[in-house]
Motif scaffolding. Structure first.
Motif, PDB file in Angstrom:
ATOM      1  N   ALA A  18       0.827  -1.208   0.000  1.00 32.94           N
ATOM      2  CA  ALA A  18       0.000   0.000   0.000  1.00 32.94           C
ATOM      3  C   ALA A  18       0.863   1.260   0.000  1.00 32.94           C
ATOM      4  O   ALA A  18       0.561   2.231  -0.716  1.00 32.94           O
ATOM      5  N   ILE A  19       1.942   1.266   0.762  1.00 33.70           N
ATOM      6  CA  ILE A  19       2.816   2.438   0.827  1.00 33.70           C
ATOM      7  C   ILE A  19       3.521   2.671  -0.510  1.00 33.70           C
ATOM      8  O   ILE A  19       3.638   3.811  -0.982  1.00 33.70           O
ATOM      9  N   VAL A  20       3.969   1.605  -1.151  1.00 33.61           N
ATOM     10  CA  VAL A  20       4.624   1.739  -2.459  1.00 33.61           C
ATOM     11  C   VAL A  20       3.649   2.311  -3.490  1.00 33.61           C
ATOM     12  O   VAL A  20       3.984   3.224  -4.258  1.00 33.61           O
ATOM     13  N   LEU A  21       2.423   1.812  -3.513  1.00 30.03           N
ATOM     14  CA  LEU A  21       1.415   2.316  -4.453  1.00 30.03           C
ATOM     15  C   LEU A  21       1.079   3.778  -4.165  1.00 30.03           C
ATOM     16  O   LEU A  21       0.809   4.555  -5.096  1.00 30.03           O
ATOM     17  N   ALA A  22       1.082   4.167  -2.894  1.00 31.22           N
ATOM     18  CA  ALA A  22       0.813   5.565  -2.535  1.00 31.22           C
ATOM     19  C   ALA A  22       1.871   6.487  -3.125  1.00 31.22           C
ATOM     20  O   ALA A  22       1.555   7.561  -3.656  1.00 31.22           O
ATOM     21  N   LEU A  23       3.126   6.073  -3.063  1.00 37.62           N
ATOM     22  CA  LEU A  23       4.215   6.890  -3.619  1.00 37.62           C
ATOM     23  C   LEU A  23       4.108   7.002  -5.140  1.00 37.62           C
ATOM     24  O   LEU A  23       4.314   8.075  -5.709  1.00 37.62           O
ATOM     25  N   ILE A  24       3.753   5.908  -5.802  1.00 34.49           N
ATOM     26  CA  ILE A  24       3.597   5.934  -7.263  1.00 34.49           C
ATOM     27  C   ILE A  24       2.465   6.873  -7.668  1.00 34.49           C
ATOM     28  O   ILE A  24       2.591   7.679  -8.597  1.00 34.49           O
ATOM     29  N   LEU A  25       1.325   6.792  -6.956  1.00 35.39           N
ATOM     30  CA  LEU A  25       0.186   7.651  -7.265  1.00 35.39           C
ATOM     31  C   LEU A  25       0.538   9.119  -7.068  1.00 35.39           C
ATOM     32  O   LEU A  25       0.151   9.977  -7.881  1.00 35.39           O
ATOM     33  N   PHE A  26       1.285   9.417  -6.020  1.00 32.89           N
ATOM     34  CA  PHE A  26       1.676  10.809  -5.758  1.00 32.89           C
ATOM     35  C   PHE A  26       2.552  11.342  -6.895  1.00 32.89           C
ATOM     36  O   PHE A  26       2.398  12.495  -7.320  1.00 32.89           O
ATOM     37  N   LEU A  27       3.457  10.515  -7.391  1.00 33.86           N
ATOM     38  CA  LEU A  27       4.350  10.949  -8.465  1.00 33.86           C
ATOM     39  C   LEU A  27       3.601  11.277  -9.752  1.00 33.86           C
ATOM     40  O   LEU A  27       4.001  12.162 -10.508  1.00 33.86           O
ATOM     41  N   PHE A  28       2.492  10.564 -10.011  1.00 33.98           N
ATOM     42  CA  PHE A  28       1.728  10.777 -11.241  1.00 33.98           C
ATOM     43  C   PHE A  28       0.485  11.648 -11.020  1.00 33.98           C
ATOM     44  O   PHE A  28      -0.353  11.757 -11.913  1.00 33.98           O
ATOM     45  N   SER A  29       0.361  12.256  -9.853  1.00 31.15           N
ATOM     46  CA  SER A  29      -0.863  12.998  -9.524  1.00 31.15           C
ATOM     47  C   SER A  29      -1.126  14.175 -10.460  1.00 31.15           C
ATOM     48  O   SER A  29      -2.273  14.449 -10.818  1.00 31.15           O
ATOM     49  N   SER A  30      -0.084  14.880 -10.872  1.00 33.33           N
ATOM     50  CA  SER A  30      -0.294  16.045 -11.738  1.00 33.33           C
ATOM     51  C   SER A  30      -0.812  15.629 -13.113  1.00 33.33           C
ATOM     52  O   SER A  30      -1.669  16.315 -13.698  1.00 33.33           O
ATOM     53  N   LYS A  31      -0.309  14.511 -13.650  1.00 30.65           N
ATOM     54  CA  LYS A  31      -0.791  14.032 -14.948  1.00 30.65           C
ATOM     55  C   LYS A  31      -2.247  13.588 -14.862  1.00 30.65           C
ATOM     56  O   LYS A  31      -3.045  13.839 -15.769  1.00 30.65           O
ATOM     57  N   ILE A  32      -2.590  12.922 -13.763  1.00 25.87           N
ATOM     58  CA  ILE A  32      -3.985  12.502 -13.575  1.00 25.87           C
ATOM     59  C   ILE A  32      -4.887  13.724 -13.483  1.00 25.87           C
ATOM     60  O   ILE A  32      -5.976  13.758 -14.064  1.00 25.87           O
ATOM     61  N   GLN A  33      -4.412  14.761 -12.770  1.00 29.44           N
ATOM     62  CA  GLN A  33      -5.205  15.969 -12.613  1.00 29.44           C
ATOM     63  C   GLN A  33      -5.484  16.638 -13.961  1.00 29.44           C
ATOM     64  O   GLN A  33      -6.578  17.174 -14.190  1.00 29.44           O
ATOM     65  N   ASN A  34      -4.533  16.574 -14.875  1.00 33.08           N
ATOM     66  CA  ASN A  34      -4.744  17.159 -16.196  1.00 33.08           C
ATOM     67  C   ASN A  34      -5.874  16.501 -16.951  1.00 33.08           C
ATOM     68  O   ASN A  34      -6.619  17.158 -17.699  1.00 33.08           O
ATOM     69  N   PHE A  35      -6.033  15.189 -16.772  1.00 31.69           N
ATOM     70  CA  PHE A  35      -7.107  14.476 -17.450  1.00 31.69           C
ATOM     71  C   PHE A  35      -8.484  14.802 -16.882  1.00 31.69           C
ATOM     72  O   PHE A  35      -9.499  14.457 -17.485  1.00 31.69           O
ATOM     73  N   MET A  36      -8.538  15.439 -15.723  1.00 29.55           N
ATOM     74  CA  MET A  36      -9.831  15.763 -15.102  1.00 29.55           C
ATOM     75  C   MET A  36     -10.511  16.972 -15.748  1.00 29.55           C
ATOM     76  O   MET A  36     -11.667  17.266 -15.433  1.00 29.55           O
ATOM     77  N   LYS A  37      -9.781  17.702 -16.571  1.00 31.99           N
ATOM     78  CA  LYS A  37     -10.362  18.821 -17.327  1.00 31.99           C
ATOM     79  C   LYS A  37     -11.052  19.830 -16.431  1.00 31.99           C
ATOM     80  O   LYS A  37     -12.251  20.136 -16.580  1.00 31.99           O
ATOM     81  N   GLY A  38     -10.300  20.349 -15.472  1.00 30.69           N
ATOM     82  CA  GLY A  38     -10.820  21.448 -14.655  1.00 30.69           C
ATOM     83  C   GLY A  38     -11.484  21.037 -13.363  1.00 30.69           C
ATOM     84  O   GLY A  38     -11.819  21.911 -12.543  1.00 30.69           O
ATOM     85  N   ILE A  39     -11.707  19.754 -13.156  1.00 30.30           N
ATOM     86  CA  ILE A  39     -12.333  19.288 -11.913  1.00 30.30           C
ATOM     87  C   ILE A  39     -11.280  19.240 -10.799  1.00 30.30           C
ATOM     88  O   ILE A  39     -10.190  18.722 -11.000  1.00 30.30           O
ATOM     89  N   ARG A  40     -11.628  19.796  -9.632  1.00 33.12           N
ATOM     90  CA  ARG A  40     -10.723  19.772  -8.475  1.00 33.12           C
ATOM     91  C   ARG A  40     -11.445  19.159  -7.288  1.00 33.12           C
ATOM     92  O   ARG A  40     -12.652  19.259  -7.177  1.00 33.12           O
TER      93      ARG A  40
END
Length: 496
Positions: free
Chosen positions: A474-496
């Motif tokens: 779980a901790i390893v997956l948390a670190l991976i998700l944090f690293l890619f968080s900005s790219k995921i946020q871009n796909f949300m198209k303005g949703i915060r």
């Protein structure tokens, strides 16, 4: 649902009257409060009812089987949300789905309250599974409907709604656990009464407080197709019943086989739904991008719930057999530990709601909040390693270690769960509003389907390895998700 219909619903709901929120939030808050009272009260004693000996009022199942059944039951409860979401979206709307679901849940608990055998037990489980599938995702969808998309009260509303869920979850194990550990069937009766009260609250206040919310069918089936569809559904149910009967009589359908089937379905169904929603002509380009953003959040949610939901299986057994239950001059019922999670949420949820509102646009993004949730979930399992390491695998553990584990996972839950509910309503394609909420609960279904496979490996001898591996992943997956968080946020198209 069109923008016009959405605005019509919002206009029909009194927008003030419940802590600065629409009056409809009162109805939904207390309906869910009583539904969760019944569910968590029943769940607090269910695993003990299964593996306690018949002489102690239980069913006498082997403990590893009881833990797997508990996980499968939890998986099916959330998996059935797909059926409830589809029925609400295509046939009778979310309001009726909530009512029908509550009725089924109540009668399921009534069956549990009747002393009987395993057959009666499994019949009650089927009713509760179907009822929760109708009620749980749809009552949450209605919360989203009573706010406009631009209303910044929505996240705070889901935090308040989430606190109502956990208020019921806190009280019920204390009451049902105290009564039910002495008389299981009397405990289940209390759970049935709780659901009945929830139905009364809902029926008496929904017209005045909810207006049109929940009454509009978002994606109705054309009238000319209904008869044909119902015919095929009827044929499918008959064929399924015949196959199950043949499987049981021939020995091909065993409990182990059923666990594997549910495990496959727990991952296959959400995958199919993602494909259907993404490829639907009713889904716009912006909505497709948001679906892609939702996928890693969904995967993170599976990992989180795989840990959190073990409070009713592995940690319930840990509380019963590995914890000092005579502490500070009182005898602790093992069922009472089920109240810790909602107790901490009640205490911390207002603080988290205030923090998010205070930070405004400076708060962590949705993917970052999910990564924090996963991080704390992993740490909650690693904490259990400390007393096991120093005291040995067979010694009784101070109950405060279990309390600390619950506290840490609740911090993660408040970073992930209410945020996930809100994000689901924001990222949902308009034609799949209720079904998208069902998808959110499917992450829990998938997690518990996986748990049904792995809880069998838990024993006092494997304790260190069990908690260590799951917590570390779980901790390893948390670190991976944090690293890619900005790219995921871009796909949300303005949703915060």
């Amino acid at each position: 649902m069109s923008a016009t219909d959405r605005q019509k619903i919002v206009d029909s709901v009194p927008q003030t009257g419940f802590f600065g929120h629409p009056k409809g939030l009162f109805t939904l808050f207390f309906t869910e409060f009583w539904e969760r009272f019944s569910y968590y009260g029943m769940r607090a004693i269910l695993v003990y009812y299964m593996y306690y000996e018949v002489s102690k009022g239980g069913l006498g199942f082997p403990e590893d089987m009881a833990l797997s059944i508990m996980s499968i039951y939890g998986s099916l409860v959330y998996m059935s949300g797909i059926i409830g979401g589809w029925l609400a979206d295509r046939i009778f709307g979310t309001s009726k789905a909530v009512f029908y679901g509550g009725v089924l849940i109540m009668f399921g608990h009534i069956l549990l309250a009747i002393p009987g055998n395993a057959t009666l037990f499994f019949a009650s489980m089927i009713m509760i599974v179907l009822g929760t599938g109708l009620l749980k995702p749809n009552v949450s969808s209605i919360v989203g409907e009573i706010y406009s998309e631009q209303d910044n009260r929505r996240d705070a509303a889901f935090s308040i709604f989430y606190m109502g869920i956990n208020l019921g979850g806190f009280i019920s194990p204390l009451i049902v656990g105290a009564v039910g550990m002495n008389n299981f069937h009397l405990g289940f009766s209390i759970a049935a009464i709780g659901m009945f009260i929830g139905l009364v609250v809902y029926v008496m206040t929904r017209t005045k407080n909810l207006g049109l919310a929940g009454t509009i069918v978002h994606n109705p089936i054309p009238a000319e197709q209904k008869k044909k569809l119902f015919t095929w559904i009827g044929i499918g149910l008959v064929v399924l019943a015949v196959l199950v009967t043949i499987g049981i009589l021939t020995g091909a359908l065993t409990f182990e086989t059923f666990i594997k089937i549910v495990g496959v379905l727990g991952l296959l169904i959400p995958t199919m739904y993602f494909i259907v929603m993404y490829r639907s002509p009713k889904t716009t380009a912006v909505e497709r991008s948001r679906i892609l953003a939702y996928i890693p959040l969904f995967m993170a949610s599976i990992m989180f719930w795989a840990i959190q939901e073990q409070t009713s299986t592995v940690l319930a057994s840990f509380a019963d057999k590995r914890t000092q239950l005579d502490f500070a001059g009182i005898h602790i019922s093992p069922a009472w530990f089920q109240s810790l999670n909602p107790l901490f949420i009640i205490a911390l949820a207002p603080a988290f709601a205030w923090i998010w509102l205070r930070l405004g646009n400076r708060q962590p993004t949705i993917p970052q909040k999910f990564s924090l949730g996963l991080l704390f979930a992993g740490l909650s399992f690693l904490v259990i390693l400390v007393p096991a390491y120093f005291g040995g695998a067979h010694s009784l553990v101070n109950p405060l270690w279990l309390v600390l584990s619950y506290f840490i996972v609740v911090i993660g839950e408040l970073c992930l769960s209410p945020v996930g509910l809100s994000a689901t309503t924001k990222l949902a394609p308009a034609a799949f509003t209720a079904q998208m909420m069902s998808m959110w609960f499917l992450s829990n279904a998938a997690a518990q389907a996986i748990n049904a496979q792995i809880v069998k490996f838990y024993t006092p001898d494997t304790e260190m390895l069990y908690f260590g591996v799951i917590g570390g992943v779980a901790i390893v997956l948390a670190l991976i998700l944090f690293l890619f968080s900005s790219k995921i946020q871009n796909f949300m198209k303005g949703i915060r």
